[in-house]
Scaffold this motif. Structure first.
Motif, PDB file in Angstrom:
ATOM      1  N   LEU A  19      -8.952   2.835   8.256  1.00 17.67           N
ATOM      2  CA  LEU A  19      -8.559   3.249   6.913  1.00 17.67           C
ATOM      3  C   LEU A  19      -9.479   2.703   5.827  1.00 17.67           C
ATOM      4  O   LEU A  19      -9.872   3.457   4.931  1.00 17.67           O
ATOM      5  CB  LEU A  19      -7.107   2.869   6.640  1.00 17.67           C
ATOM      6  CG  LEU A  19      -6.550   3.279   5.280  1.00 17.67           C
ATOM      7  CD1 LEU A  19      -6.559   4.791   5.112  1.00 17.67           C
ATOM      8  CD2 LEU A  19      -5.135   2.731   5.098  1.00 17.67           C
ATOM      9  N   PRO A  20      -9.878   1.418   5.853  1.00 14.85           N
ATOM     10  CA  PRO A  20     -10.770   0.929   4.801  1.00 14.85           C
ATOM     11  C   PRO A  20     -12.083   1.715   4.714  1.00 14.85           C
ATOM     12  O   PRO A  20     -12.555   2.018   3.617  1.00 14.85           O
ATOM     13  CB  PRO A  20     -11.025  -0.536   5.192  1.00 14.85           C
ATOM     14  CG  PRO A  20      -9.812  -0.922   5.968  1.00 14.85           C
ATOM     15  CD  PRO A  20      -9.429   0.317   6.734  1.00 14.85           C
ATOM     16  N   GLY A  34      -6.443   2.919  -3.089  1.00 21.67           N
ATOM     17  CA  GLY A  34      -5.794   1.622  -2.977  1.00 21.67           C
ATOM     18  C   GLY A  34      -6.733   0.658  -2.262  1.00 21.67           C
ATOM     19  O   GLY A  34      -7.839   1.032  -1.844  1.00 21.67           O
ATOM     20  N   HIS A  35      -6.294  -0.557  -2.107  1.00 21.81           N
ATOM     21  CA  HIS A  35      -7.126  -1.592  -1.483  1.00 21.81           C
ATOM     22  C   HIS A  35      -6.655  -1.801  -0.043  1.00 21.81           C
ATOM     23  O   HIS A  35      -5.527  -2.240   0.193  1.00 21.81           O
ATOM     24  CB  HIS A  35      -7.007  -2.896  -2.280  1.00 21.81           C
ATOM     25  CG  HIS A  35      -7.903  -3.975  -1.786  1.00 21.81           C
ATOM     26  ND1 HIS A  35      -9.273  -3.880  -1.828  1.00 21.81           N
ATOM     27  CD2 HIS A  35      -7.613  -5.179  -1.245  1.00 21.81           C
ATOM     28  CE1 HIS A  35      -9.795  -4.982  -1.327  1.00 21.81           C
ATOM     29  NE2 HIS A  35      -8.799  -5.800  -0.962  1.00 21.81           N
ATOM     30  N   LEU A  45      -2.527  -2.596   3.372  1.00 22.12           N
ATOM     31  CA  LEU A  45      -2.841  -1.644   2.306  1.00 22.12           C
ATOM     32  C   LEU A  45      -2.056  -2.008   1.056  1.00 22.12           C
ATOM     33  O   LEU A  45      -0.834  -2.127   1.094  1.00 22.12           O
ATOM     34  CB  LEU A  45      -2.488  -0.214   2.736  1.00 22.12           C
ATOM     35  CG  LEU A  45      -2.586   0.864   1.655  1.00 22.12           C
ATOM     36  CD1 LEU A  45      -4.035   1.046   1.197  1.00 22.12           C
ATOM     37  CD2 LEU A  45      -2.009   2.178   2.144  1.00 22.12           C
ATOM     38  N   ASP A  46      -2.768  -2.212  -0.034  1.00 17.70           N
ATOM     39  CA  ASP A  46      -2.148  -2.346  -1.351  1.00 17.70           C
ATOM     40  C   ASP A  46      -2.322  -0.990  -2.025  1.00 17.70           C
ATOM     41  O   ASP A  46      -3.412  -0.668  -2.518  1.00 17.70           O
ATOM     42  CB  ASP A  46      -2.834  -3.441  -2.176  1.00 17.70           C
ATOM     43  CG  ASP A  46      -2.647  -4.822  -1.555  1.00 17.70           C
ATOM     44  OD1 ASP A  46      -1.551  -5.085  -1.036  1.00 17.70           O
ATOM     45  OD2 ASP A  46      -3.603  -5.617  -1.579  1.00 17.70           O
ATOM     46  N   PRO A  47      -1.270  -0.167  -2.028  1.00 18.19           N
ATOM     47  CA  PRO A  47      -1.408   1.203  -2.526  1.00 18.19           C
ATOM     48  C   PRO A  47      -1.525   1.282  -4.036  1.00 18.19           C
ATOM     49  O   PRO A  47      -1.276   0.313  -4.760  1.00 18.19           O
ATOM     50  CB  PRO A  47      -0.129   1.878  -2.038  1.00 18.19           C
ATOM     51  CG  PRO A  47       0.867   0.774  -1.949  1.00 18.19           C
ATOM     52  CD  PRO A  47       0.090  -0.465  -1.577  1.00 18.19           C
ATOM     53  N   LEU A  48      -1.881   2.462  -4.491  1.00 21.16           N
ATOM     54  CA  LEU A  48      -1.882   2.772  -5.918  1.00 21.16           C
ATOM     55  C   LEU A  48      -0.436   2.840  -6.408  1.00 21.16           C
ATOM     56  O   LEU A  48       0.494   2.965  -5.603  1.00 21.16           O
ATOM     57  CB  LEU A  48      -2.559   4.128  -6.151  1.00 21.16           C
ATOM     58  CG  LEU A  48      -4.022   4.236  -5.774  1.00 21.16           C
ATOM     59  CD1 LEU A  48      -4.483   5.691  -5.894  1.00 21.16           C
ATOM     60  CD2 LEU A  48      -4.878   3.344  -6.665  1.00 21.16           C
ATOM     61  N   TYR A  64      -2.898  13.948  -3.295  1.00 22.13           N
ATOM     62  CA  TYR A  64      -2.441  12.591  -3.012  1.00 22.13           C
ATOM     63  C   TYR A  64      -2.652  12.306  -1.531  1.00 22.13           C
ATOM     64  O   TYR A  64      -2.404  13.179  -0.682  1.00 22.13           O
ATOM     65  CB  TYR A  64      -0.951  12.439  -3.326  1.00 22.13           C
ATOM     66  CG  TYR A  64      -0.611  12.572  -4.782  1.00 22.13           C
ATOM     67  CD1 TYR A  64      -0.749  11.497  -5.655  1.00 22.13           C
ATOM     68  CD2 TYR A  64      -0.145  13.777  -5.298  1.00 22.13           C
ATOM     69  CE1 TYR A  64      -0.427  11.614  -7.005  1.00 22.13           C
ATOM     70  CE2 TYR A  64       0.182  13.908  -6.647  1.00 22.13           C
ATOM     71  CZ  TYR A  64       0.027  12.824  -7.480  1.00 22.13           C
ATOM     72  OH  TYR A  64       0.344  12.950  -8.824  1.00 22.13           O
ATOM     73  N   LEU A  65      -3.091  11.094  -1.197  1.00 26.13           N
ATOM     74  CA  LEU A  65      -3.236  10.694   0.193  1.00 26.13           C
ATOM     75  C   LEU A  65      -2.214   9.608   0.509  1.00 26.13           C
ATOM     76  O   LEU A  65      -2.026   8.667  -0.269  1.00 26.13           O
ATOM     77  CB  LEU A  65      -4.649  10.179   0.471  1.00 26.13           C
ATOM     78  CG  LEU A  65      -5.776  11.179   0.199  1.00 26.13           C
ATOM     79  CD1 LEU A  65      -7.117  10.592   0.623  1.00 26.13           C
ATOM     80  CD2 LEU A  65      -5.544  12.498   0.923  1.00 26.13           C
ATOM     81  N   LEU A  66      -1.564   9.769   1.631  1.00 25.43           N
ATOM     82  CA  LEU A  66      -0.561   8.831   2.114  1.00 25.43           C
ATOM     83  C   LEU A  66      -1.111   8.141   3.353  1.00 25.43           C
ATOM     84  O   LEU A  66      -1.861   8.750   4.114  1.00 25.43           O
ATOM     85  CB  LEU A  66       0.728   9.583   2.488  1.00 25.43           C
ATOM     86  CG  LEU A  66       1.249  10.584   1.472  1.00 25.43           C
ATOM     87  CD1 LEU A  66       2.342  11.456   2.090  1.00 25.43           C
ATOM     88  CD2 LEU A  66       1.795   9.857   0.256  1.00 25.43           C
ATOM     89  N   ALA A  67      -0.738   6.906   3.593  1.00 30.62           N
ATOM     90  CA  ALA A  67      -1.160   6.207   4.803  1.00 30.62           C
ATOM     91  C   ALA A  67       0.069   5.712   5.550  1.00 30.62           C
ATOM     92  O   ALA A  67       0.977   5.146   4.950  1.00 30.62           O
ATOM     93  CB  ALA A  67      -2.077   5.046   4.463  1.00 30.62           C
TER      94      ALA A  67
END
Length: 198
Positions: A19-20, A34-35, A45-48, A64-67
């Motif tokens: 993911l990163p 996000g980070h 993951l620190d999301p938006l 929008y992207l979801l993880a």
């Protein structure tokens, strides 16, 4: 008339999804992200704000992207097929630039409401009480573990219904159905409302 339409397309990798690296590539494609980092071998993951992994504003809408860290999956969410296609193309480009393979599994989820009349409803009596059997669940193939389509139409009252549709399977299977999702939805509504020979 359809209302509240939304689509989510999931790229599902399992445990081998970086993911990163993908988010890093999406920054170059104009996304706010996000980070995402690995700490002691575990992805964090620190999301938006809003809980999104990333987002990009286009003239006709927002992707929008979801993880889903547990599934090793990245989802593309949009409220129109055009926006969804843009997001899927962006993620596909990022994966290609990272030399990542196609995901072993993909899923397209669509949900929408519509006013209608269930011409296929019927009355049933259970324990002396009369009920109306309305709404439908349709399954083609093996949508949960293999390849197939799952459709659920649920009554909300007042002649309104909510539909939830999932196409699941290999990448090419899901993409081919995504290209003709409008035909599938229109045929489904015609079947439910008995406005075709069905």
């Amino acid at each position: 008339m359809i209302y509240g339409l939304s689509y989510t397309y999931w790229f599902i990798y399992g445990t081998s999804f970086d993911l990163p690296a993908v988010l890093g590539k999406l920054v170059g494609l104009g996304y706010e992200v996000g980070h995402a980092t690995y700490r002691e071998g575990v992805l964090h993951l620190d999301p938006l704000p809003g809980g999104y992994a990333a987002r990009r504003v286009y003239e006709e809408g927002i992707v929008y992207l979801l993880a889903d860290v547990q599934r090793g999956a990245l989802g593309v969410y949009g409220d129109s097929l055009n926006i969804l296609n843009r997001g899927v193309a962006d993620v596909s480009r990022a994966l290609m630039e990272l030399s990542m393979p196609e995901p072993p599994r993909a899923e397209l989820h669509a949900s929408f409401g519509f006013p209608g009349k269930d011409c296929r409803s019927e009355k049933v009596t259970i324990a002396g009480e009369e009920f109306v059997k309305t709404g439908i669940v349709l399954i083609s193939g093996e949508p949960q573990g293999g390849e197939g389509i799952y459709i659920s139409i649920t009554p909300l009252g007042g002649g309104r219904y909510m539909t939830y549709l999932i196409v699941g399977g290999r990448w090419q299977y899901v993409v081919s159905h995504m290209k003709r999702i409008g035909d599938l939805v229109n045929s489904l509504l015609a079947y439910f409302n008995c406005s075709s020979s069905g």
